[in-house]
Write an enzyme that holds these catalytic residues in place. Structure first.
Site, PDB file in Angstrom:
ATOM      1  N   LYS A  97       0.836  -1.204   0.000  1.00 16.39           N
ATOM      2  CA  LYS A  97       0.000   0.000   0.000  1.00 16.39           C
ATOM      3  C   LYS A  97       0.877   1.263   0.000  1.00 16.39           C
ATOM      4  O   LYS A  97       2.078   1.187   0.282  1.00 16.39           O
ATOM      5  CB  LYS A  97      -0.932  -0.050   1.219  1.00 16.39           C
ATOM      6  CG  LYS A  97      -1.956  -1.204   1.173  1.00 16.39           C
ATOM      7  CD  LYS A  97      -2.922  -1.105   2.360  1.00 16.39           C
ATOM      8  CE  LYS A  97      -3.963  -2.223   2.335  1.00 16.39           C
ATOM      9  NZ  LYS A  97      -4.944  -2.064   3.455  1.00 16.39           N
ATOM     10  N   TYR A 135     -12.584  -1.986  -3.111  1.00 14.89           N
ATOM     11  CA  TYR A 135     -13.038  -2.209  -1.737  1.00 14.89           C
ATOM     12  C   TYR A 135     -14.568  -2.142  -1.608  1.00 14.89           C
ATOM     13  O   TYR A 135     -15.090  -1.791  -0.555  1.00 14.89           O
ATOM     14  CB  TYR A 135     -12.391  -1.181  -0.795  1.00 14.89           C
ATOM     15  CG  TYR A 135     -10.985  -1.549  -0.377  1.00 14.89           C
ATOM     16  CD1 TYR A 135     -10.733  -2.720   0.343  1.00 14.89           C
ATOM     17  CD2 TYR A 135      -9.899  -0.726  -0.669  1.00 14.89           C
ATOM     18  CE1 TYR A 135      -9.447  -3.052   0.760  1.00 14.89           C
ATOM     19  CE2 TYR A 135      -8.604  -1.055  -0.258  1.00 14.89           C
ATOM     20  CZ  TYR A 135      -8.389  -2.227   0.447  1.00 14.89           C
ATOM     21  OH  TYR A 135      -7.119  -2.557   0.866  1.00 14.89           O
ATOM     22  N   ASN A 201      -1.835   0.268   6.972  1.00 17.39           N
ATOM     23  CA  ASN A 201      -1.307  -0.996   7.493  1.00 17.39           C
ATOM     24  C   ASN A 201      -0.419  -1.748   6.498  1.00 17.39           C
ATOM     25  O   ASN A 201      -0.330  -2.970   6.507  1.00 17.39           O
ATOM     26  CB  ASN A 201      -2.461  -1.879   7.999  1.00 17.39           C
ATOM     27  CG  ASN A 201      -3.478  -2.159   6.900  1.00 17.39           C
ATOM     28  OD1 ASN A 201      -3.334  -1.683   5.775  1.00 17.39           O
ATOM     29  ND2 ASN A 201      -4.490  -2.948   7.216  1.00 17.39           N
ATOM     30  N   HIS A 204      -1.907  -5.447   1.679  1.00 19.82           N
ATOM     31  CA  HIS A 204      -3.214  -6.092   1.502  1.00 19.82           C
ATOM     32  C   HIS A 204      -2.989  -7.557   1.140  1.00 19.82           C
ATOM     33  O   HIS A 204      -1.995  -7.898   0.518  1.00 19.82           O
ATOM     34  CB  HIS A 204      -3.978  -5.404   0.368  1.00 19.82           C
ATOM     35  CG  HIS A 204      -5.173  -6.194  -0.104  1.00 19.82           C
ATOM     36  ND1 HIS A 204      -6.401  -6.121   0.515  1.00 19.82           N
ATOM     37  CD2 HIS A 204      -5.306  -7.110  -1.102  1.00 19.82           C
ATOM     38  CE1 HIS A 204      -7.250  -6.946  -0.102  1.00 19.82           C
ATOM     39  NE2 HIS A 204      -6.609  -7.553  -1.082  1.00 19.82           N
ATOM     40  N   GLU A 215      -9.552 -10.037  -7.482  1.00 13.37           N
ATOM     41  CA  GLU A 215      -8.568  -8.971  -7.255  1.00 13.37           C
ATOM     42  C   GLU A 215      -7.384  -9.071  -8.215  1.00 13.37           C
ATOM     43  O   GLU A 215      -6.839  -8.053  -8.659  1.00 13.37           O
ATOM     44  CB  GLU A 215      -8.106  -9.029  -5.791  1.00 13.37           C
ATOM     45  CG  GLU A 215      -9.253  -8.694  -4.824  1.00 13.37           C
ATOM     46  CD  GLU A 215      -8.883  -8.859  -3.355  1.00 13.37           C
ATOM     47  OE1 GLU A 215      -7.725  -9.245  -3.054  1.00 13.37           O
ATOM     48  OE2 GLU A 215      -9.752  -8.592  -2.501  1.00 13.37           O
TER      49      GLU A 215
HETATM   50  N1  UDP Z   1      -9.589  -0.395   7.648  1.00 18.60           N
HETATM   51  C1  UDP Z   1      -9.690   0.809   8.360  1.00 18.60           C
HETATM   52  N2  UDP Z   1     -10.377   0.818   9.536  1.00 18.60           N
HETATM   53  C2  UDP Z   1     -10.974  -0.292  10.054  1.00 18.60           C
HETATM   54  C3  UDP Z   1     -10.873  -1.499   9.328  1.00 18.60           C
HETATM   55  C4  UDP Z   1     -10.180  -1.497   8.121  1.00 18.60           C
HETATM   56  O1  UDP Z   1      -9.179   1.834   7.909  1.00 18.60           O
HETATM   57  O2  UDP Z   1     -11.596  -0.222  11.115  1.00 18.60           O
HETATM   58  C5  UDP Z   1      -8.845  -0.409   6.363  1.00 18.60           C
HETATM   59  C6  UDP Z   1      -7.506  -1.139   6.457  1.00 18.60           C
HETATM   60  O3  UDP Z   1      -6.577  -0.483   5.615  1.00 18.60           O
HETATM   61  C7  UDP Z   1      -7.832  -2.512   5.960  1.00 18.60           C
HETATM   62  C8  UDP Z   1      -8.846  -2.212   4.871  1.00 18.60           C
HETATM   63  O4  UDP Z   1      -9.589  -1.122   5.380  1.00 18.60           O
HETATM   64  O5  UDP Z   1      -6.684  -3.193   5.490  1.00 18.60           O
HETATM   65  C9  UDP Z   1      -9.770  -3.342   4.511  1.00 18.60           C
HETATM   66  O6  UDP Z   1     -10.373  -3.824   5.685  1.00 18.60           O
HETATM   67  P1  UDP Z   1     -10.557  -5.390   5.973  1.00 18.60           P
HETATM   68  O7  UDP Z   1     -11.455  -5.538   7.155  1.00 18.60           O
HETATM   69  O8  UDP Z   1     -10.968  -6.068   4.710  1.00 18.60           O
HETATM   70  O9  UDP Z   1      -9.081  -5.833   6.428  1.00 18.60           O
HETATM   71  P2  UDP Z   1      -7.958  -6.673   5.646  1.00 18.60           P
HETATM   72  O10 UDP Z   1      -8.655  -7.717   4.835  1.00 18.60           O
HETATM   73  O11 UDP Z   1      -7.190  -5.690   4.818  1.00 18.60           O
HETATM   74  O12 UDP Z   1      -7.107  -7.253   6.721  1.00 18.60           O
HETATM   75 MG    MG Z   2     -10.242  -7.629   3.487  1.00 22.02          MG
END
Ligand code: UDP
Ligand code: MG
Length: 370
Positions: A97, A135, A201, A204, A215
């Site tokens: 990212k 997303y 974070n 992805h 994806e």
């Molecule tokens: N995210 C965020 N706040 C939250 C949860 C998720 O900003 O409370 C962001 C974070 O960058 C995350 C992405 O949205 O990686 C997608 O969320 P998901 O729950 O799908 O997590 P991932 O699959 O990336 O672990």
């Molecule tokens: Mg996810």
């Protein structure tokens, strides 16, 4: 019965403007291949040893150069091959990212050390519309806008990874979504090491086989806008032998550590004709010309637009003398001294003449991309 793997391979015949299909057989016992022309129902290539091919290249969508023809393996041709390889060649979509692109060398090195291979790599800059589509499952959630702000704040690097059990293995390696939680529960994970907060974070990872497929298609089976800047730049190529040995991350890490900006990066599969055209200035000048072309077309390479003041000259300095043996004696900290094997397998190509920087970048990021 002797072990053999069977695929359907396609080759685009530019002269005839049509796609030819073959049954492509691989025999591990003696590293031999055989090809059968499906339409004309005849042997196209008799079983023969083919040293250049490695078992790791046997997966769907793999590009293999056979006697100057660029073949793509498009499907399995029997159940044995399908059963044997489906799990071993599982794919996932990883993204470095925007917050972690400055660490992409280190992250790609971790990826290689953990036993993943790279099927495709492409640096992109997502539009708000594209990020929202990617997303879509999070539309309307409280963090959605913040997530889009973040994902569009700079370039990101999309990577199609391959490994046995790839989807789970990559999710485990990146760790929990929230870096604070990752630092508690999985301190060795990528999000623990490189993530900042719940949104930023670092990486992805697809969460299921169906997400992975969607994806991967999102990034690699459609066009994304060109982000090359075509000024103050030079071209760097991580050569196929170095990509195949998993050295890409280490090389990129050195380039980043030395203060160069990598503004675009993408994995390319060069055909013989393109390799010839790109390296034409060396024809008749460098005695190893033919082998240079063969090396550049022997497998995937990673091309980069490198930006700096006086980019061609400055970058040449850190790439070093073309012969790695000489480089190791005279300039031991250069990329070729560190990662090159010999004059052909010298790890990195760089633009020679200051005036050619933009032209060489254009060859990859304009001509080849179309
Ligand atoms: N995210 C965020 N706040 C939250 C949860 C998720 O900003 O409370 C962001 C974070 O960058 C995350 C992405 O949205 O990686 C997608 O969320 P998901 O729950 O799908 O997590 P991932 O699959 O990336 O672990
Ligand atoms: Mg996810």
């Amino acid at each position: 019965m002797e072990e053999r793997y069977a695929f359907i391979a396609e080759w685009y015949d530019a002269n005839a403007s049509l796609t030819r299909r073959y049954q492509f057989l691989y025999f591990p016992s003696d590293n031999a291949i055989e090809m059968y022309d499906i339409k004309n129902r005849r042997i196209f290539l008799k079983r023969s040893k083919f040293e250049a091919i490695k078992p790791e290249q046997l997966f769907i969508s793999s590009v293999i150069n056979v006697h100057s023809r660029q073949l793509t393996l498009v499907d399995y041709a029997d159940d044995f091959t399908r059963t044997k390889l489906t799990n071993r060649t599982e794919r996932t979509l990883a993204i470095i990212k925007p917050d972690a692109v400055s660490k992409m060398g280190t992250i790609l090195d971790i990826i290689a050390n953990e036993g993943f291979s790279l099927c495709h790599v492409k640096m992109v800059r997502l539009s708000r519309k594209a990020a929202a589509e990617f997303y879509a499952e999070h539309t309307g959630k409280h963090f959605f806008d913040q997530l889009l702000d973040f994902m569009t704040s700079g370039p990101a690097v999309a990577i199609e990874l391959m490994a046995p059990n790839c989807i789970r293995k990559w999710r485990q390696l990146i760790g929990p979504t929230n870096p604070a939680k990752a630092r508690e529960e999985s301190p060795g994970s990528i999000r623990a090491k490189f993530g900042t907060d719940g949104t930023r974070n670092a990486c992805h990872g697809s969460d299921s086989p169906s997400s992975a497929e969607r994806e991967i298609g999102f990034f690699f089976r459609r066009d994304h806008s060109n982000i090359a800047q075509f000024s103050n730049c030079t071209l760097g190529i991580i050569k196929p032998h170095a990509v195949a040995s998993g050295l890409g991350g280490k090389i990129i890490n050195e380039i980043q550590a030395k203060g160069f900006q990598i503004s675009v990066l993408e994995m390319f599969f060069l055909e013989r004709a393109n390799g010839d055209e790109f390296l034409e200035v060396y024809k008749g000048v460098v005695s190893e010309y033919t082998q240079m072309v063969a090396q550049l077309c022997s497998g995937p390479c990673i091309a980069m637009e490198i930006v700096a003041e006086n980019a061609p000259t400055e970058f040449r300095e850190i790439v070093g003398p073309s012969d790695p043996e000489i480089a190791r004696h005279l300039r031991p900290h250069t990329l070729r001294a560190m990662f090159g094997k010999d004059k052909i397998q010298n790890a990195v190509h760089c633009t020679d003449l200051p005036d050619d920087g933009v032209l060489e970048v254009e060859y990859f990021f304009r001509v080849l991309q179309n």
